[in-house]
Design a protein around this motif. Structure first.
Motif, PDB file in Angstrom:
ATOM      1  N   LEU A  83     -49.727 -44.452  34.992  1.00 37.81           N
ATOM      2  CA  LEU A  83     -49.080 -45.529  35.265  1.00 37.81           C
ATOM      3  C   LEU A  83     -48.033 -44.904  36.496  1.00 37.81           C
ATOM      4  O   LEU A  83     -47.521 -45.639  37.290  1.00 37.81           O
ATOM      5  CB  LEU A  83     -48.469 -46.387  34.305  1.00 37.81           C
ATOM      6  CG  LEU A  83     -49.299 -47.190  33.557  1.00 37.81           C
ATOM      7  CD1 LEU A  83     -48.346 -47.691  32.295  1.00 37.81           C
ATOM      8  CD2 LEU A  83     -49.522 -48.249  34.277  1.00 37.81           C
ATOM      9  N   PHE A  86     -49.763 -44.813  39.602  1.00 38.42           N
ATOM     10  CA  PHE A  86     -50.009 -46.374  39.988  1.00 38.42           C
ATOM     11  C   PHE A  86     -48.817 -46.965  40.607  1.00 38.42           C
ATOM     12  O   PHE A  86     -48.880 -47.370  41.836  1.00 38.42           O
ATOM     13  CB  PHE A  86     -50.266 -47.222  38.752  1.00 38.42           C
ATOM     14  CG  PHE A  86     -50.444 -48.735  39.075  1.00 38.42           C
ATOM     15  CD1 PHE A  86     -51.277 -49.086  39.856  1.00 38.42           C
ATOM     16  CD2 PHE A  86     -49.768 -49.146  38.277  1.00 38.42           C
ATOM     17  CE1 PHE A  86     -51.244 -50.567  40.092  1.00 38.42           C
ATOM     18  CE2 PHE A  86     -49.652 -50.838  38.522  1.00 38.42           C
ATOM     19  CZ  PHE A  86     -50.679 -51.386  39.480  1.00 38.42           C
ATOM     20  N   TYR A  87     -47.710 -46.922  40.083  1.00 35.74           N
ATOM     21  CA  TYR A  87     -46.453 -47.409  40.552  1.00 35.74           C
ATOM     22  C   TYR A  87     -45.907 -46.756  41.618  1.00 35.74           C
ATOM     23  O   TYR A  87     -45.510 -47.331  42.575  1.00 35.74           O
ATOM     24  CB  TYR A  87     -45.313 -47.894  39.410  1.00 35.74           C
ATOM     25  CG  TYR A  87     -45.744 -48.823  38.517  1.00 35.74           C
ATOM     26  CD1 TYR A  87     -45.789 -50.263  39.005  1.00 35.74           C
ATOM     27  CD2 TYR A  87     -45.878 -48.656  37.366  1.00 35.74           C
ATOM     28  CE1 TYR A  87     -46.017 -51.306  38.236  1.00 35.74           C
ATOM     29  CE2 TYR A  87     -46.204 -49.665  36.368  1.00 35.74           C
ATOM     30  CZ  TYR A  87     -46.295 -50.833  36.735  1.00 35.74           C
ATOM     31  OH  TYR A  87     -46.559 -52.152  35.930  1.00 35.74           O
ATOM     32  N   LYS A  90     -47.711 -47.201  44.755  1.00 33.61           N
ATOM     33  CA  LYS A  90     -47.636 -48.441  45.346  1.00 33.61           C
ATOM     34  C   LYS A  90     -46.355 -48.879  46.100  1.00 33.61           C
ATOM     35  O   LYS A  90     -46.266 -49.235  47.338  1.00 33.61           O
ATOM     36  CB  LYS A  90     -47.763 -49.528  44.073  1.00 33.61           C
ATOM     37  CG  LYS A  90     -48.768 -50.642  44.334  1.00 33.61           C
ATOM     38  CD  LYS A  90     -48.737 -51.720  43.251  1.00 33.61           C
ATOM     39  CE  LYS A  90     -49.433 -52.856  43.392  1.00 33.61           C
ATOM     40  NZ  LYS A  90     -50.976 -52.526  43.504  1.00 33.61           N
ATOM     41  N   SER A 142     -53.253 -45.258  46.743  1.00 35.84           N
ATOM     42  CA  SER A 142     -52.858 -46.412  46.307  1.00 35.84           C
ATOM     43  C   SER A 142     -54.028 -47.021  45.507  1.00 35.84           C
ATOM     44  O   SER A 142     -53.915 -47.521  44.254  1.00 35.84           O
ATOM     45  CB  SER A 142     -52.115 -47.440  46.756  1.00 35.84           C
ATOM     46  OG  SER A 142     -51.534 -48.327  45.907  1.00 35.84           O
ATOM     47  N   SER A 146     -55.024 -46.962  41.405  1.00 31.85           N
ATOM     48  CA  SER A 146     -54.900 -48.381  40.667  1.00 31.85           C
ATOM     49  C   SER A 146     -56.523 -48.389  40.241  1.00 31.85           C
ATOM     50  O   SER A 146     -56.541 -48.958  38.915  1.00 31.85           O
ATOM     51  CB  SER A 146     -55.030 -49.622  41.743  1.00 31.85           C
ATOM     52  OG  SER A 146     -53.626 -49.485  42.397  1.00 31.85           O
TER      53      SER A 146
END
Lengths: 154, 154
Positions: A83, A86-87, A90, A142, A146
Protein backbone atom coordinates in the motif's frame (compact mmCIF):
# COMPACT_ATOMS: atom_id res chain seq x y z
CA UNK A 1 6.86 -15.89 -7.96
CA UNK A 2 8.94 -15.38 -11.09
CA UNK A 3 6.55 -12.80 -12.54
CA UNK A 4 6.55 -10.97 -9.23
CA UNK A 5 10.35 -10.69 -9.26
CA UNK A 6 10.31 -9.46 -12.86
CA UNK A 7 7.79 -6.75 -11.91
CA UNK A 8 9.97 -5.71 -8.99
CA UNK A 9 13.04 -5.40 -11.21
CA UNK A 10 11.07 -3.50 -13.88
CA UNK A 11 9.80 -1.09 -11.23
CA UNK A 12 13.29 -0.62 -9.90
CA UNK A 13 14.73 0.16 -13.34
CA UNK A 14 11.89 2.62 -13.99
CA UNK A 15 12.51 4.29 -10.63
CA UNK A 16 16.17 4.80 -11.51
CA UNK A 17 15.11 6.11 -14.93
CA UNK A 18 12.73 8.55 -13.24
CA UNK A 19 15.63 9.79 -11.12
CA UNK A 20 17.86 10.24 -14.18
CA UNK A 21 15.18 12.28 -15.98
CA UNK A 22 14.65 14.40 -12.87
CA UNK A 23 18.40 14.96 -12.54
CA UNK A 24 18.81 16.12 -16.15
CA UNK A 25 15.63 18.19 -15.85
CA UNK A 26 16.88 20.03 -12.74
CA UNK A 27 20.18 20.79 -14.48
CA UNK A 28 18.48 22.08 -17.65
CA UNK A 29 16.01 24.15 -15.61
CA UNK A 30 18.53 25.41 -13.06
CA UNK A 31 21.14 26.56 -15.59
CA UNK A 32 18.54 28.37 -17.70
CA UNK A 33 19.25 32.10 -17.79
CA UNK A 34 19.11 34.93 -20.27
CA UNK A 35 20.49 38.45 -20.07
CA UNK A 36 18.38 41.29 -21.44
CA UNK A 37 20.04 44.67 -21.07
CA UNK A 38 21.07 44.82 -17.42
CA UNK A 39 18.55 42.25 -16.26
CA UNK A 40 19.15 38.56 -15.96
CA UNK A 41 16.16 36.22 -16.15
CA UNK A 42 16.37 32.98 -14.18
CA UNK A 43 13.96 30.12 -13.61
CA UNK A 44 12.87 31.67 -10.31
CA UNK A 45 11.54 34.72 -12.13
CA UNK A 46 8.84 32.57 -13.72
CA UNK A 47 6.22 31.27 -11.30
CA UNK A 48 5.57 27.96 -13.08
CA UNK A 49 9.28 27.21 -13.36
CA UNK A 50 9.64 27.80 -9.64
CA UNK A 51 6.75 25.40 -9.08
CA UNK A 52 8.28 22.84 -11.48
CA UNK A 53 11.58 23.13 -9.58
CA UNK A 54 9.77 22.42 -6.31
CA UNK A 55 8.10 19.33 -7.77
CA UNK A 56 11.46 18.11 -9.10
CA UNK A 57 13.19 18.54 -5.72
CA UNK A 58 10.40 17.09 -3.55
CA UNK A 59 9.56 14.37 -6.11
CA UNK A 60 13.25 13.52 -6.53
CA UNK A 61 13.78 13.21 -2.78
CA UNK A 62 10.79 10.86 -2.48
CA UNK A 63 11.98 8.96 -5.57
CA UNK A 64 15.42 8.47 -3.95
CA UNK A 65 13.78 7.13 -0.79
CA UNK A 66 11.79 4.66 -2.91
CA UNK A 67 14.95 3.55 -4.75
CA UNK A 68 16.72 2.91 -1.43
CA UNK A 69 13.72 0.94 -0.15
CA UNK A 70 13.40 -1.08 -3.38
CA UNK A 71 17.13 -1.86 -3.32
CA UNK A 72 16.91 -3.01 0.28
CA UNK A 73 13.97 -5.27 -0.59
CA UNK A 74 15.65 -6.69 -3.68
CA UNK A 75 18.79 -7.55 -1.72
CA UNK A 76 17.06 -8.95 1.35
CA UNK A 77 14.31 -10.55 -0.81
CA UNK A 78 11.66 -9.21 1.57
CA UNK A 79 8.23 -7.82 0.64
CA UNK A 80 7.63 -4.21 1.55
CA UNK A 81 4.33 -2.52 2.13
CA UNK A 82 2.27 -2.85 -1.05
CA UNK A 83 0.00 0.00 0.00
CA UNK A 84 2.93 2.37 0.65
CA UNK A 85 4.12 1.81 -2.92
CA UNK A 86 0.59 2.09 -4.25
CA UNK A 87 -0.21 5.46 -2.68
CA UNK A 88 3.35 6.77 -2.97
CA UNK A 89 3.60 6.06 -6.70
CA UNK A 90 0.16 7.53 -7.34
CA UNK A 91 0.95 10.78 -5.55
CA UNK A 92 4.44 11.02 -7.07
CA UNK A 93 3.11 10.62 -10.62
CA UNK A 94 0.39 13.27 -10.07
CA UNK A 95 3.00 15.54 -8.54
CA UNK A 96 5.44 15.28 -11.46
CA UNK A 97 2.66 15.67 -14.05
CA UNK A 98 1.37 18.84 -12.39
CA UNK A 99 4.88 20.38 -12.45
CA UNK A 100 5.49 19.38 -16.07
CA UNK A 101 2.09 20.56 -17.32
CA UNK A 102 2.30 23.90 -15.53
CA UNK A 103 5.80 24.57 -16.91
CA UNK A 104 4.88 23.45 -20.44
CA UNK A 105 1.62 25.44 -20.53
CA UNK A 106 3.32 28.52 -19.21
CA UNK A 107 6.33 28.22 -21.57
CA UNK A 108 4.14 27.96 -24.65
CA UNK A 109 2.00 30.96 -23.71
CA UNK A 110 4.82 33.18 -22.49
CA UNK A 111 6.89 32.40 -25.56
CA UNK A 112 4.03 33.53 -27.80
CA UNK A 113 3.99 36.89 -26.02
CA UNK A 114 7.68 37.64 -25.39
CA UNK A 115 9.81 37.27 -28.47
CA UNK A 116 13.10 38.40 -26.97
CA UNK A 117 13.01 35.54 -24.47
CA UNK A 118 12.54 32.78 -27.06
CA UNK A 119 15.66 30.78 -26.17
CA UNK A 120 14.93 31.07 -22.45
CA UNK A 121 11.49 29.54 -22.88
CA UNK A 122 12.84 26.90 -25.26
CA UNK A 123 15.19 25.68 -22.54
CA UNK A 124 12.33 25.85 -20.05
CA UNK A 125 10.27 23.72 -22.42
CA UNK A 126 13.09 21.19 -22.65
CA UNK A 127 13.25 20.91 -18.85
CA UNK A 128 9.45 20.49 -18.71
CA UNK A 129 9.58 17.79 -21.41
CA UNK A 130 12.19 15.89 -19.36
CA UNK A 131 9.95 16.25 -16.32
CA UNK A 132 7.13 14.81 -18.44
CA UNK A 133 9.32 11.80 -19.26
CA UNK A 134 9.96 11.35 -15.53
CA UNK A 135 6.18 11.46 -15.04
CA UNK A 136 5.67 8.79 -17.74
CA UNK A 137 8.08 6.44 -15.93
CA UNK A 138 6.36 7.05 -12.60
CA UNK A 139 2.92 6.52 -14.22
CA UNK A 140 4.04 3.09 -15.47
CA UNK A 141 5.42 2.28 -11.98
CA UNK A 142 2.07 3.38 -10.55
CA UNK A 143 0.25 0.93 -12.85
CA UNK A 144 2.62 -1.85 -11.77
CA UNK A 145 2.26 -1.08 -8.06
CA UNK A 146 -1.54 -0.94 -8.48
CA UNK A 147 -1.62 -4.28 -10.29
CA UNK A 148 0.53 -5.70 -7.45
CA UNK A 149 -2.53 -5.19 -5.23
CA UNK A 150 -4.34 -7.97 -7.06
CA UNK A 151 -1.40 -10.37 -6.65
CA UNK A 152 -0.95 -9.86 -2.96
CA UNK A 153 -1.25 -12.95 -0.78
CA UNK A 154 -4.76 -12.95 0.67
CA UNK B 1 -20.40 -7.77 -0.64
CA UNK B 2 -21.82 -4.81 1.33
CA UNK B 3 -18.52 -2.94 1.21
CA UNK B 4 -18.28 -3.56 -2.51
CA UNK B 5 -21.69 -2.03 -3.10
CA UNK B 6 -20.78 1.00 -0.97
CA UNK B 7 -17.62 1.51 -3.04
CA UNK B 8 -19.63 1.32 -6.26
CA UNK B 9 -22.10 3.93 -5.05
CA UNK B 10 -19.27 6.17 -3.80
CA UNK B 11 -17.56 5.89 -7.20
CA UNK B 12 -20.82 6.69 -8.94
CA UNK B 13 -21.45 9.81 -6.86
CA UNK B 14 -17.87 10.96 -7.46
CA UNK B 15 -18.26 10.41 -11.21
CA UNK B 16 -21.37 12.58 -11.25
CA UNK B 17 -19.51 15.18 -9.16
CA UNK B 18 -16.64 15.10 -11.68
CA UNK B 19 -19.16 15.77 -14.44
CA UNK B 20 -20.71 18.70 -12.56
CA UNK B 21 -17.27 20.29 -12.01
CA UNK B 22 -16.42 19.78 -15.69
CA UNK B 23 -19.73 21.33 -16.74
CA UNK B 24 -19.27 24.45 -14.60
CA UNK B 25 -15.63 24.64 -15.69
CA UNK B 26 -16.50 24.57 -19.40
CA UNK B 27 -19.10 27.32 -18.88
CA UNK B 28 -16.67 29.53 -16.94
CA UNK B 29 -13.90 28.95 -19.49
CA UNK B 30 -16.10 29.25 -22.57
CA UNK B 31 -17.82 32.48 -21.56
CA UNK B 32 -14.52 34.12 -20.64
CA UNK B 33 -13.84 37.13 -22.87
CA UNK B 34 -12.41 40.59 -22.57
CA UNK B 35 -12.48 43.52 -24.97
CA UNK B 36 -9.35 45.62 -25.32
CA UNK B 37 -9.75 48.43 -27.82
CA UNK B 38 -11.10 46.76 -30.93
CA UNK B 39 -9.80 43.30 -30.05
CA UNK B 40 -11.68 40.68 -28.15
CA UNK B 41 -9.73 38.04 -26.25
CA UNK B 42 -11.30 34.60 -25.91
CA UNK B 43 -10.16 31.33 -24.37
CA UNK B 44 -9.00 30.10 -27.78
CA UNK B 45 -6.45 32.92 -28.00
CA UNK B 46 -4.51 31.37 -25.12
CA UNK B 47 -2.85 28.05 -25.97
CA UNK B 48 -3.20 26.49 -22.49
CA UNK B 49 -6.86 27.44 -22.27
CA UNK B 50 -7.47 25.78 -25.62
CA UNK B 51 -5.69 22.69 -24.28
CA UNK B 52 -7.71 22.80 -21.04
CA UNK B 53 -10.91 23.06 -23.13
CA UNK B 54 -9.87 19.95 -25.08
CA UNK B 55 -9.21 18.00 -21.86
CA UNK B 56 -12.62 19.10 -20.49
CA UNK B 57 -14.48 18.00 -23.66
CA UNK B 58 -12.67 14.68 -24.16
CA UNK B 59 -12.52 13.95 -20.42
CA UNK B 60 -16.18 14.90 -20.05
CA UNK B 61 -17.26 12.61 -22.89
CA UNK B 62 -15.35 9.70 -21.37
CA UNK B 63 -16.75 10.58 -17.94
CA UNK B 64 -20.32 10.46 -19.33
CA UNK B 65 -19.64 7.05 -20.85
CA UNK B 66 -18.41 5.82 -17.46
CA UNK B 67 -21.51 7.23 -15.72
CA UNK B 68 -23.78 5.42 -18.20
CA UNK B 69 -21.84 2.18 -17.69
CA UNK B 70 -21.87 2.53 -13.88
CA UNK B 71 -25.61 3.24 -13.89
CA UNK B 72 -26.24 0.18 -16.06
CA UNK B 73 -24.21 -1.96 -13.68
CA UNK B 74 -25.90 -0.56 -10.56
CA UNK B 75 -29.35 -1.23 -12.01
CA UNK B 76 -28.61 -4.68 -13.41
CA UNK B 77 -26.37 -5.51 -10.40
CA UNK B 78 -23.71 -6.90 -12.75
CA UNK B 79 -19.96 -6.57 -12.44
CA UNK B 80 -18.21 -4.71 -15.20
CA UNK B 81 -14.61 -4.99 -16.30
CA UNK B 82 -12.44 -4.09 -13.32
CA UNK B 83 -9.46 -3.43 -15.58
CA UNK B 84 -11.40 -1.06 -17.86
CA UNK B 85 -12.29 1.07 -14.84
CA UNK B 86 -8.75 0.81 -13.51
CA UNK B 87 -7.00 2.05 -16.66
CA UNK B 88 -9.82 4.41 -17.65
CA UNK B 89 -9.85 6.20 -14.29
CA UNK B 90 -6.06 6.42 -14.23
CA UNK B 91 -5.86 7.99 -17.68
CA UNK B 92 -8.83 10.30 -17.04
CA UNK B 93 -7.32 11.64 -13.83
CA UNK B 94 -3.93 12.28 -15.51
CA UNK B 95 -5.74 13.94 -18.39
CA UNK B 96 -7.73 16.33 -16.21
CA UNK B 97 -4.70 17.16 -14.04
CA UNK B 98 -2.59 18.04 -17.10
CA UNK B 99 -5.29 20.41 -18.38
CA UNK B 100 -5.78 22.04 -15.00
CA UNK B 101 -2.04 22.44 -14.28
CA UNK B 102 -1.30 23.88 -17.74
CA UNK B 103 -4.12 26.42 -17.46
CA UNK B 104 -3.23 27.36 -13.88
CA UNK B 105 0.49 27.71 -14.60
CA UNK B 106 -0.17 29.76 -17.68
CA UNK B 107 -2.77 31.99 -15.99
CA UNK B 108 -0.46 32.85 -13.13
CA UNK B 109 2.48 33.72 -15.39
CA UNK B 110 0.50 35.61 -18.04
CA UNK B 111 -1.33 37.58 -15.37
CA UNK B 112 2.00 38.72 -13.93
CA UNK B 113 2.99 40.08 -17.33
CA UNK B 114 -0.24 41.56 -18.73
CA UNK B 115 -1.97 43.87 -16.29
CA UNK B 116 -4.81 44.95 -18.58
CA UNK B 117 -6.04 41.35 -18.85
CA UNK B 118 -6.27 40.75 -15.10
CA UNK B 119 -9.98 39.89 -15.01
CA UNK B 120 -9.65 37.61 -18.04
CA UNK B 121 -6.94 35.54 -16.36
CA UNK B 122 -8.82 35.56 -13.06
CA UNK B 123 -11.78 33.89 -14.78
CA UNK B 124 -9.37 31.49 -16.51
CA UNK B 125 -7.92 30.66 -13.12
CA UNK B 126 -11.40 29.97 -11.77
CA UNK B 127 -12.09 27.55 -14.64
CA UNK B 128 -8.75 25.82 -14.04
CA UNK B 129 -9.48 25.53 -10.31
CA UNK B 130 -12.82 23.86 -11.13
CA UNK B 131 -10.99 21.52 -13.46
CA UNK B 132 -8.61 20.75 -10.60
CA UNK B 133 -11.61 19.84 -8.41
CA UNK B 134 -12.82 17.51 -11.18
CA UNK B 135 -9.33 15.96 -11.17
CA UNK B 136 -9.47 15.46 -7.39
CA UNK B 137 -12.76 13.54 -7.72
CA UNK B 138 -11.35 11.40 -10.52
CA UNK B 139 -8.15 10.76 -8.50
CA UNK B 140 -10.24 9.42 -5.60
CA UNK B 141 -12.24 7.25 -8.05
CA UNK B 142 -8.91 6.01 -9.44
CA UNK B 143 -7.79 4.96 -5.94
CA UNK B 144 -11.13 3.14 -5.43
CA UNK B 145 -10.95 1.36 -8.79
CA UNK B 146 -7.32 0.37 -8.08
CA UNK B 147 -8.22 -0.98 -4.67
CA UNK B 148 -11.05 -2.93 -6.34
CA UNK B 149 -8.30 -4.96 -8.03
CA UNK B 150 -7.38 -6.54 -4.71
CA UNK B 151 -11.00 -7.46 -3.96
CA UNK B 152 -11.71 -9.14 -7.26
CA UNK B 153 -12.81 -12.77 -7.11
CA UNK B 154 -9.73 -14.87 -7.89
Amino acid sequence: MEAKMATKIASFVLRVLTFVFLLVSIIVLGTNSKTIGNDEVHFHNVNSYRYAMATIIIGGAFNLLQIALALYRLVTKTDGSILFDFYGDKVLSYFLLAGAAAALGSSVDLKANMDMLNSFFDQGNAAAALLLLAFLCSAIISVLSSLALSNKPN
